[in-house]
Design a protein around this motif. Sequence first.
Motif, PDB file in Angstrom:
ATOM      1  N   GLN A   1       0.717  -1.185  -0.063  1.00  0.00           N
ATOM      2  CA  GLN A   1      -0.028   0.017  -0.006  1.00  0.00           C
ATOM      3  C   GLN A   1       0.969   1.183  -0.116  1.00  0.00           C
ATOM      4  N   PRO A   2       0.356   2.432  -0.382  1.00  0.00           N
ATOM      5  CA  PRO A   2       1.113   3.671  -0.316  1.00  0.00           C
ATOM      6  C   PRO A   2       1.656   4.205   1.122  1.00  0.00           C
ATOM      7  N   THR A   3       2.814   4.332   1.358  1.00  0.00           N
ATOM      8  CA  THR A   3       3.429   4.792   2.610  1.00  0.00           C
ATOM      9  C   THR A   3       2.698   5.918   3.171  1.00  0.00           C
ATOM     10  N   ALA A   4       3.234   6.507   4.404  1.00  0.00           N
ATOM     11  CA  ALA A   4       2.401   7.340   5.057  1.00  0.00           C
ATOM     12  C   ALA A   4       2.260   8.804   4.388  1.00  0.00           C
ATOM     13  N   GLY A   5       3.388   9.410   3.804  1.00  0.00           N
ATOM     14  CA  GLY A   5       3.568  10.664   3.227  1.00  0.00           C
ATOM     15  C   GLY A   5       3.834  11.563   4.124  1.00  0.00           C
ATOM     16  N   ALA A   6       4.763  11.292   5.080  1.00  0.00           N
ATOM     17  CA  ALA A   6       5.436  12.449   6.063  1.00  0.00           C
ATOM     18  C   ALA A   6       6.752  12.213   6.298  1.00  0.00           C
ATOM     19  N   ASN A   7       7.600  12.910   5.776  1.00  0.00           N
ATOM     20  CA  ASN A   7       8.983  12.601   6.061  1.00  0.00           C
ATOM     21  C   ASN A   7       9.544  14.176   6.022  1.00  0.00           C
ATOM     22  N   GLY A   8      10.855  13.999   6.853  1.00  0.00           N
ATOM     23  CA  GLY A   8      11.745  15.078   7.300  1.00  0.00           C
ATOM     24  C   GLY A   8      11.808  15.230   8.547  1.00  0.00           C
TER      25      GLY A   8
ATOM     26  N   LYS B   1      10.546  15.863  -0.596  1.00  0.00           N
ATOM     27  CA  LYS B   1      10.081  15.369  -1.864  1.00  0.00           C
ATOM     28  C   LYS B   1      10.370  14.234  -2.415  1.00  0.00           C
ATOM     29  N   LEU B   2      10.030  13.615  -3.467  1.00  0.00           N
ATOM     30  CA  LEU B   2      10.430  12.427  -4.116  1.00  0.00           C
ATOM     31  C   LEU B   2      11.569  12.842  -4.777  1.00  0.00           C
ATOM     32  N   HIS B   3      12.609  11.908  -5.176  1.00  0.00           N
ATOM     33  CA  HIS B   3      13.746  12.071  -5.970  1.00  0.00           C
ATOM     34  C   HIS B   3      13.594  12.709  -7.119  1.00  0.00           C
ATOM     35  N   ASN B   4      12.516  12.764  -7.757  1.00  0.00           N
ATOM     36  CA  ASN B   4      12.170  13.410  -9.234  1.00  0.00           C
ATOM     37  C   ASN B   4      11.597  14.701  -9.119  1.00  0.00           C
ATOM     38  N   GLY B   5      11.483  15.140  -7.486  1.00  0.00           N
ATOM     39  CA  GLY B   5      11.088  16.490  -7.456  1.00  0.00           C
ATOM     40  C   GLY B   5       9.609  16.591  -7.088  1.00  0.00           C
ATOM     41  N   GLU B   6       8.795  15.345  -7.300  1.00  0.00           N
ATOM     42  CA  GLU B   6       7.511  15.469  -7.161  1.00  0.00           C
ATOM     43  C   GLU B   6       7.049  15.442  -5.716  1.00  0.00           C
ATOM     44  N   GLN B   7       5.639  15.598  -5.391  1.00  0.00           N
ATOM     45  CA  GLN B   7       5.188  15.929  -3.916  1.00  0.00           C
ATOM     46  C   GLN B   7       5.094  14.251  -3.378  1.00  0.00           C
ATOM     47  N   LEU B   8       5.698  14.454  -2.059  1.00  0.00           N
ATOM     48  CA  LEU B   8       5.551  13.349  -1.144  1.00  0.00           C
ATOM     49  C   LEU B   8       4.514  13.500   0.036  1.00  0.00           C
ATOM     50  N   HIS B   9       4.523  14.569   0.330  1.00  0.00           N
ATOM     51  CA  HIS B   9       3.678  15.011   1.668  1.00  0.00           C
ATOM     52  C   HIS B   9       2.232  14.784   1.138  1.00  0.00           C
ATOM     53  N   SER B  10       1.671  13.649   2.322  1.00  0.00           N
ATOM     54  CA  SER B  10       0.309  13.330   2.520  1.00  0.00           C
ATOM     55  C   SER B  10      -0.014  12.398   1.190  1.00  0.00           C
ATOM     56  N   LEU B  11       0.703  12.197   0.107  1.00  0.00           N
ATOM     57  CA  LEU B  11       0.482  11.290  -0.866  1.00  0.00           C
ATOM     58  C   LEU B  11       1.218   9.738  -0.424  1.00  0.00           C
ATOM     59  N   GLY B  12       2.598   9.733  -0.129  1.00  0.00           N
ATOM     60  CA  GLY B  12       3.390   8.662   0.068  1.00  0.00           C
ATOM     61  C   GLY B  12       3.935   8.453  -1.438  1.00  0.00           C
ATOM     62  N   ILE B  13       4.632   7.269  -0.959  1.00  0.00           N
ATOM     63  CA  ILE B  13       5.227   6.455  -2.239  1.00  0.00           C
ATOM     64  C   ILE B  13       4.199   5.189  -2.560  1.00  0.00           C
ATOM     65  N   GLN B  14       3.988   5.193  -3.870  1.00  0.00           N
ATOM     66  CA  GLN B  14       2.969   4.355  -4.395  1.00  0.00           C
ATOM     67  C   GLN B  14       3.705   2.887  -4.687  1.00  0.00           C
ATOM     68  N   PRO B  15       3.124   2.026  -4.432  1.00  0.00           N
ATOM     69  CA  PRO B  15       3.747   0.711  -4.780  1.00  0.00           C
ATOM     70  C   PRO B  15       3.525   0.428  -6.079  1.00  0.00           C
ATOM     71  N   ASP B  16       4.289  -0.570  -6.714  1.00  0.00           N
ATOM     72  CA  ASP B  16       4.321  -0.952  -8.167  1.00  0.00           C
ATOM     73  C   ASP B  16       2.902  -2.136  -8.024  1.00  0.00           C
ATOM     74  N   VAL B  17       2.784  -2.566  -7.122  1.00  0.00           N
ATOM     75  CA  VAL B  17       1.815  -3.698  -7.124  1.00  0.00           C
ATOM     76  C   VAL B  17       0.979  -3.555  -5.707  1.00  0.00           C
TER      77      VAL B  17
END
Length: 747
Positions: A678-685, A706-722
């Motif tokens: 599932q997506p991670t929590a979306g809170a880092n720093g 942010k994500l390494h590509n500069g996109e938003q992480l906050h409140s979204l999290g890191i999305q799973p591939d599966v």
Amino acid sequence: MKLRLSFVFLLAAMLQLQAQDINQQKRIANVESFAKLYGYVRYFHPSDEAADLNWEKFLYYGVKEVENAPNSKALSKKLNELFNPIAPSVYIVQDNLAGKFDINTITPANKSEMKEITWQHYGLGNQDGLYSSIRTNRTIKVKDPKRAGFGLASTYIDAIPYRGKKFRFKGAMKAEVSTGQGQLWMRIDRDNDEVGFFDNMGDRPIKSKEWKEYEIDGKVDQDAKAFAFGGFLVGEGKIWMDKFTLEVEDDGKWTPIPFENESFEMENTKGWYTTSEGYTYTLVKNDAVDGKQSLMINDNFTTKLVSTIFDTKNAFGTYFTKKLGNGLSCIVPLVLMGTETATYPTADALKLQELQKKIDVSVPEQMTAEDQYVRLSGICLAWNVFEHFFPYREEAKLEWTKELPVALKAAYEAKTPKDFGRVLRVLTEKLKDGHVSVSFGEQNYYSMQADAALVEGQIVITKVDTTAIIADQLPLKAGDIILAVDGKPALEYFAKLKEEISGSEQWKNACALGQLFAGSKNSEMILKVKSDGNDKEVHITRKNYRSSNDDARIRKLNNGIYYINIGNTEMKDITAILPELSTAKGIVCDLRGYPKGNHQLISYLLNTEDNDKWMFVPRIIYPDYEKVTYQDLGWNMKPAAPHINAKVVFLTGGGAISYAESYMGFIKHYKLATIVGQPTAGANGNVNSFALPGNYTIRFTGMKVKLHNGEQLHSLGIQPDVLVEQSISGVSKGKDEYLEKALELLK
């Protein structure tokens, strides 16, 4: 006639209620204006008088002074009386008169012999850690780098003869503190090495400059082994302590329990532990409540002159104009000139002295949230911290100005510390920051030794720990559906808990599941459960905090596949099997929790050197989070040998937060593994924190990640591939559907 009279009375009552509402609206509007000006001056106006002020006491006094101002003119007068003695170059004017600032009013005749003084904030400065706030060309205190969290004086005596009896522990203390505080403490140790009675006055800190006696009362545990007690200084400052006594009740009479050096009359603090690092212990003569001397504890520090902490700074003549509401605006210079000892212009010394006297008389020694002015002060402070220093305003889509009157109204209506805790949690929920927490007093986190998850829209037990003692085994099993908790429908209660949790939806779910069964120690919890198609009622005593008995660290599965629990495996254990991992067919890395300091594993997966910048510390020199620049940071990881060539799957989910997301950011960006779950929590720093009047502490994320590509992480999290969704059927059969999907992908 009766109908006409009834109508008249009803109309009068409605008009009275309307007048009361208008009065409350006016009080809230007045406090709003004060709160905004407080934040502008405290954090951005660099006068020495403002920097030296006890802002906690000023807040309390200021709210009281302004709330009943009947009109804009009276409010302006009150604000000037409050702020002119600490910020004489700040102007409060009607909106239509808010013109250009006259720089001549702050230009000294001998400007060339002075230096520019202005605020720089690297995040919101606190006493520890990464973040720092300074005024340029001013001296700061530097704490002893080895300083412990508190300076402790303690002693230890036998409690066995006093089992089951009431006791009272008394001690005299005074304090000279700004950010620190003094506390007495008492702990009773039990036979099984567990803690029994405990009170450290965390909810009633000692800050009085006068000698006063304080007391802790309680009952000695039936299996008590020893009393451990004393006093301590938290953080910075000085405390003095003297005349400690411990008594137990026998047949209605209080009997002293003697112990060594009760009033610190012996040399070298004999009988007491006084060795906390970073603190100095001194026996002070001729300043005592009992005998000839007392014990003083103070923190160790040095001072240094700081010119700047980053390159960007305001130039002399820079100012801002902001609307305060009620038809008033403020004009605030951001830079003042100063000698080594004073900023220009200096405040009226008599006015400042008079203000300080009024504050000392008005403000109570103990601030508790039963006092509405403590609650209002807390809202003023908290709102300003997030107004000026919260890095995710845009991502959270904050309309923060609208939240201030709502929170102030709620603070007026709250009655108890618990009520006010809820007000603060509801306010900070808007930040969508999973790092946010509001803590105060006793936290009731006792629970049962079982886990639950939101599965197919139901609260479902996913794991029940096995106990050595049959009588302690919970009458639950995986797959049981929780219908109600203590008479409250489970899903409704779950939704209610989420109203006070900040963060993404997945993080709210994870936290609410943890809080669903929490309560005070040894309290009974009644669960209504559907088990095997039948409803039943289960009674459970909350004995301990939820603990994990998951010992699985590294396991070798079938067909050359390894399983690594990233949450409880140290890097040294991973390093020991690197030769095997480098030739494995497949590896499952379970990061559904928090890593155990083992992110160097990433180096053995990397193919290229990493120079990405994905953490951004705000550099703040203007109010309202305007014109912010950032210091960019990264981990700068390099590939390491032996390289792991195996096919790798990472398991993750909504409970993976912060450090776990730094870890997963590498996995995602460099495609080092397939991410399942599932997506991670979306809170880092790095987390920051601040204290409020009434002994509340709020934590939040102090930097932008942010994500390494500069996109938003906050409140979204890191999305799973599966993406994996658990099923009640799978849970009931004891399946780990995340792990099963990973193994399927590794075939």
